[in-house]
Structures are given as C-alpha cells and as structure tokens.
Design a protein around this motif. Structure first.
Motif, short mmCIF file in Angstrom:
data_model
loop_
_atom_site.label_atom_id
_atom_site.label_comp_id
_atom_site.label_asym_id
_atom_site.label_seq_id
_atom_site.Cartn_x
_atom_site.Cartn_y
_atom_site.Cartn_z
N PRO A 1 0.86 -1.20 0.00
CA PRO A 1 0.00 0.00 0.00
C PRO A 1 0.89 1.24 0.00
N GLY B 1 -1.39 6.04 1.62
CA GLY B 1 -2.66 5.42 1.28
C GLY B 1 -3.02 5.67 -0.17
N TYR B 2 -3.99 4.91 -0.67
CA TYR B 2 -4.43 5.10 -2.04
C TYR B 2 -5.31 6.35 -2.16
N SER C 1 -9.18 3.78 -3.61
CA SER C 1 -9.10 3.01 -2.36
C SER C 1 -10.06 1.84 -2.29
N SER C 2 -11.21 1.93 -2.94
CA SER C 2 -12.19 0.86 -2.85
C SER C 2 -12.06 -0.18 -3.97
#
Length: 334
Positions: free
Chosen positions: A222, A226-227, A232-233
């Motif tokens: 990751p 964070g993405y 992110s989903s």
C-alpha cells in the motif's frame, strides 16, 4: 593502491552476501581493489538511490535485511537459471517503462531486455488510462520480446500469458488466490492488484511483430500515504507490510512463470486463464462505440477472445473493446 572503476552491482553483491551483518570498510576496499574513501563514496551513491545501508564507526556497513530496492542482483537471486535475462535496466524514476522499452527496442536491444523503475510519473494502461505508480511500493517493469512468428492477430496471447504469469507470481509470494478480469487485469479479493499493457511494432509487409513491449504493473505494498480516494475501494496490494526482497522476488517469479508460458504453445495456459477468469458466468457491460450492452460472459475461446451472449440471444467474440464486469451480479447457467 591503484583505483579501478567499481559498479554498484559489485559493491551490492558483497553487501548482499552478508545481508544484515556488518562488513568493514577495509574488507570492502580490499575485495574491490579500491580505497576506503572510494568505498564510502560508492556507498553514498547507493544510499541516494534508495538502498538501506547502515554504517557505524569500527563496525562497518550492512545492507538492511528489510531492504527491498529492485536490482539485477536482487532479482537474479530468485530467477530460474533457464530464464535468458539479456539486459537489466534499473531506474529510480521514469515516465513509463514501456516507453523506455520501446525506445531501447528501436535501438536494437535484444529479446529479454528488462526495464524496471522504482516509480513512474506517466504510467499508463489500456485506452490511455493512467496507472498509479508511486515510489517504493510497486513493481513496474517492461519486457522486450522479439517473437519470430507471432502475427498481429495473436497479440492477445502475450497479454493473457502475462496475466496467468502474474497470478502465479503473486500466489507464489503471498499464497493468495489471484483471478483475472478479461483481458489484462489481475485481482485479489475482487480488487485490482496488477495491470498489463502490451504494445507492439508491426512490420507492414510481413504482418509479424518487430518487437513487443510487455508492461506489467503490480501493487506490491500500500502507498505510504494510502491510495487516492478514487482508488481506495477498487485496488489492493500483494503484501500488507514491508517484506525483505518482496519486490525483487515478485519480479523474478513473474519472469520465471512468463518464460515457461512464453516458450510453450500447449493449451494448459489457456485452460488456466479460463479457470482464473472472474468474468465467466457473470453479467458484464460491453462498451461499444454505439453504447453499452448487457451480456453474459460464457467462455474464452482459442484466440483468447471473450465469448458473450447478449440479452437478445446474439453471441459475440470480443477481441478488443471495453468490458466492465458487474461483480455483484452472478448469472446462473441456463
């Protein structure tokens, strides 16, 4: 002591041999035939490239056990002897490894030249989409192929073999089941973990490839921050934490698996591609120039086309175009 030119790989080879242990500057200098001052300068260059090298007075230097910077030495540690790695180009940052590979191919670089980068500023996928390629967390590689007899209609075979190879590599290092979203995405737990982009130069008179640039992007870890919210989903990574040599092993395992598949024309890989498909038996949206059509994915044929059946009962073999899989809707066999 006379000085000689020492490469990064020579120094890394010694540090890697004693990974996690201290090696004195005197030992390094003697082994390489250079002065201790020259050793220090070379170590500083390696640190600037991102290698985690620790040093302490009277104790020497050590390459961290958790170091995970992709290098030729690191990849060769896990590479099968049969894989004919002709040239290995490692970059800290680039626009796109596929662009670099294509440029090298035009210049005459041999088959099985590999280009890897620690980050990409202009990574891309199919249809000109961008591929998120942050620093220090992904595997971004391109492989030059020069097939002698693969014509343009078979280009998709390279992509599908690469998808199977990526699945095998990911499973080898993580023991997690990987699936394929036709034609070029690899998924873990329903989220994208790998994208593949195959670009080729086709001889106009022969209808045979002059070269193929096979690009593979794998989310190893990751991102540190964070993405992005829009990803992110729908995306994930192979590892949830740093693993020593995790990315080097991923590169090597992909090359090992792909070489085996590339050198065979049997149907085992095609059967495996079907078995790994997350599309078959599901409702899909086929995006065409005239609009979106609902269909059910039935099979992948001998030419790696996706066979679909539209609501009207009409069937089609999709060799290209956009297919958006509706993962929540499973259509039962009739």
């Amino acid at each position: 002591m006379s000085e000689r030119k020492v490469t990064n790989d020579e120094l890394l080879a010694i540090l890697d041999r004693y990974r996690g242990e201290n090696v004195s500057g005197e030992t390094l200098a003697s082994s390489l035939g250079i002065t201790r001052a020259a050793v220090w300068k070379r170590l500083e260059r390696l640190r600037a490239l991102g290698y985690e090298i620790e040093g302490a007075p009277k104790r020497g230097y050590s390459l961290s056990k958790d170091s995970d910077f992709v290098s030729e030495i690191g990849v060769r540690r896990y590479l099968a002897p049969s894989v004919p790695l002709a040239r290995f180009v490692a970059l800290d940052e680039t626009g796109s490894t596929n662009s670099d590979a294509r440029e090298l191919a035009v210049q005459g670089a041999p088959e099985w030249t590999v280009v890897v980068a620690n980050s990409q500023s202009a990574g891309r996928g199919r249809f000109g989409r961008s591929f998120f390629s942050p620093k220090d967390v992904g595997v971004y590689l391109s492989l030059i192929l020069r097939p002698d007899s693969i014509c343009s209609y078979a280009a998709q075979r390279v992509t599908t073999k690469a998808a199977v190879a990526a699945c095998r590599a990911i499973e080898t290092v993580s023991s997690r089941r990987a699936e394929i979203k036709w034609v070029n995405d690899v998924l873990l737990d329903g989220k994208k973990v790998c994208g593949i982009l195959t670009e080729a130069s086709l001889g106009l008179e022969t209808d045979v490839f002059d070269y193929v640039a096979l690009g593979v992007g794998i989310n190893a870890y990751p991102p540190f921050e964070g993405y992005p919210a829009d990803l992110s989903s729908i995306v994930t990574s192979v590892y949830d934490r740093r693993v020593g040599d995790g990315r080097n092993r991923l590169v090597a395992e992909f090359l090992n698996a792909f070489y085996t598949l590339y050198c065979t024309d049997d149907h085992v890989w095609r059967d495996e591609y079907r078995a790994r498909s997350c599309a078959l038996g599901r409702e899909v949206e086929v995006r065409t120039p005239s609009g979106v059509r609902l269909a059910r994915a039935l099979d992948v044929d001998e030419e790696c086309r996706l066979i679909v059946e539209y609501e009207s009962g009409e069937r089609a073999a999709l060799a290209s175009g956009e297919v958006s899989i509706r993962m929540s809707s499973v259509v039962e066999d009739k």
